[in-house]
Design a protein around this motif. Structure first.
Motif: not given
Length: 444
Positions: A315-326, A21-38
């Motif tokens: 891309v990741t095919r990880v569908k769990s909503r709890f990953v994004v909740a993390m 959960l943490f690894a996949y969740g961090l991946q989502h954060v890194l993918a959106m971080y630049a846009g989030a702080v822009a």
């Protein structure tokens, strides 16, 4: 747990081990971080806020991003679609907020955001009936307009906001750092796959900043004085003020946001195998409205789904909503660590400009991709797109074009996104009518 029970659990509701959960969740954060702080960076620069205020804006944004993501993924009552949808600040709100802020200050921005969020929350159940006013030709045009009107921001970053007569204007060092950052983004995007390709903008920002530090351009003195832990205080810029023109402008932005969210919600539903009916869409839009109201309270901005994370799901095919909740939990933690925001605030403008060319250019490309699926034969769609984009560029070419109009119209007319979007909707009604309402399946 029996095999039958495992099979009964939908992949969206699957609970993965904490480490995953943490690894996949961090991946989502890194993918959106630049846009989030822009967005907080753009607004802070335009409003001439201090470095300390910028750090506070970034912290508030990340914190509220996390709360918004938790609301959308976990849900409660009739709020939240309960799908793996990460939330972030919409770029559609940038230009209107700058115009509102230049006339009424930060408190006017937050007053408009709170009311527009409430409007979104209340109108959500009915919006699916109005979606026919936003066919692909309109939404594709709006997305293109957003990118076009934001692109000059990256150019101003590169020029250092200096006057053309100043020796600092587009200095050789600024140009070098900007194009070096852009080159890093392009190389990573081209030669890396999956996760690394998705964070090519972030890698470009990091690489450009490291080089700027080695060259003595980046100044990290603010990091040393920033606190390790900070709390987000509601209404830090003062109690909100409410201006009718500003509110109307932000409501129009939220209508655009609802269109964006609808597309992302439907796309995610298809990817994870959980089709969204009208009830599910209403829950998703209510979450946007509630999160936007919280944004106005906690000194942040309007929220919507982040499209780049939709691609990451595929891309990741990880569908769990709890990953994004993390991911939401990680964002909340980041928002409570001012030193992290201080590091981001120290990124040189020229580095941001180089990454911004790619980031905002990708928004334009997304709009073009959407328009490529539109039929332009035997109809008036070509004129619709042409006039709408043309109207959006009037104030980009001459900011004082509407100076003779009443002051209450300034917030609407001076925003290329708002004016272009209104033009697209009105011309679509003139050329194509209301269209046909397609049946929408209800959820069980």
């Amino acid at each position: 747990m029996s095999e039958d029970t495992k099979k009964a659990i939908h992949p969206v509701d699957e609970m993965l081990p904490t480490s995953q959960l943490f690894a996949y969740g961090l991946q989502h954060v890194l993918a959106m971080y630049a846009g989030a702080v822009a967005v907080p960076i753009i607004v802070a620069q335009a409003m001439h806020l201090s470095a300390e205020q910028l750090i506070h804006l970034i912290n508030a944004d990340l914190f509220t991003c996390g709360i918004a993501t938790l609301i959308q993924t976990l849900g409660f009552w009739k709020v939240g679609a309960r799908i793996p949808m990460i939330q972030g600040v919409t770029f559609a709100s940038v230009t209107p907020m700058i115009v509102i802020g230049s006339q009424g200050g930060m408190t006017a921005i937050y007053g408009a955001i709170i009311v527009a969020g409430l409007f979104t929350f209340l109108i959500a159940p009915y919006f699916s009936r109005l979606i026919r006013l936003f066919p692909p030709v309109v939404t594709g045009t709006i997305i293109t307009i957003i990118g076009i009107t934001l692109l000059p921001v990256s150019v101003r970053w590169i020029t250092g906001y200096a006057k053309p007569t100043s020796p600092e204007f587009a200095s050789p060092m600024n140009l070098f750092l900007a194009f070096l950052t852009l080159a890093i983004v392009i190389i990573v995007y081209r030669f890396c796959k999956g996760f690394l390709s998705n964070i090519s903008v972030l890698i470009g920002l990091i690489g450009g900043t490291i080089i700027a530090t080695l060259l003595g351009v980046a100044d990290f003195s603010e990091v040393a004085t920033a606190d390790w832990v900070g709390f987000i205080t509601p209404f830090s810029f003062g109690y909100p003020t409410f201006d009718i023109g500003a509110i109307l402008s932000m409501i129009i932005v939220m209508v655009v946001v609802m269109v964006e969210t609808t597309g992302d919600c439907v796309a995610i539903g298809e990817i994870v195998g959980k089709p969204m009916g009208r009830k599910g869409l209403a829950k998703c839009l209510r979450a946007d409205g509630l999160s936007t109201m919280l944004g106005g309270i906690f000194n942040s901005f309007p929220y919507t789904a982040f499209a780049q994370n939709v691609g990451l799901l595929a891309v990741t095919r990880v569908k769990s909503r709890f990953v994004v909740a993390m991911s939401g939990l990680i964002l909340v933690v980041l928002g409570l660590v001012p030193k992290m925001a201080a590091v981001v605030a120290c990124i040189p403008n020229s580095v941001l400009g180089g990454a911004g060319i790619a980031m905002f250019g990708m928004i334009i490309a997304s709009g073009i991709r959407a328009l490529s699926k539109v039929n332009f034969e035997g109809n008036y769609n070509l004129m619709l797109v042409a006039v709408s984009i043309g109207m959006s560029m009037v104030t980009l070419t001459e900011p004082n074009f509407y100076h003779n109009f009443p002051s209450w119209t300034a917030v609407i007319l001076h925003s290329g996104i708002t004016l272009g979007s209104l033009t697209a909707v009105i011309l679509n009604l003139i050329f194509n009518g209301f269209g046909k309402e397609e049946p929408v399946e209800e959820e069980d």
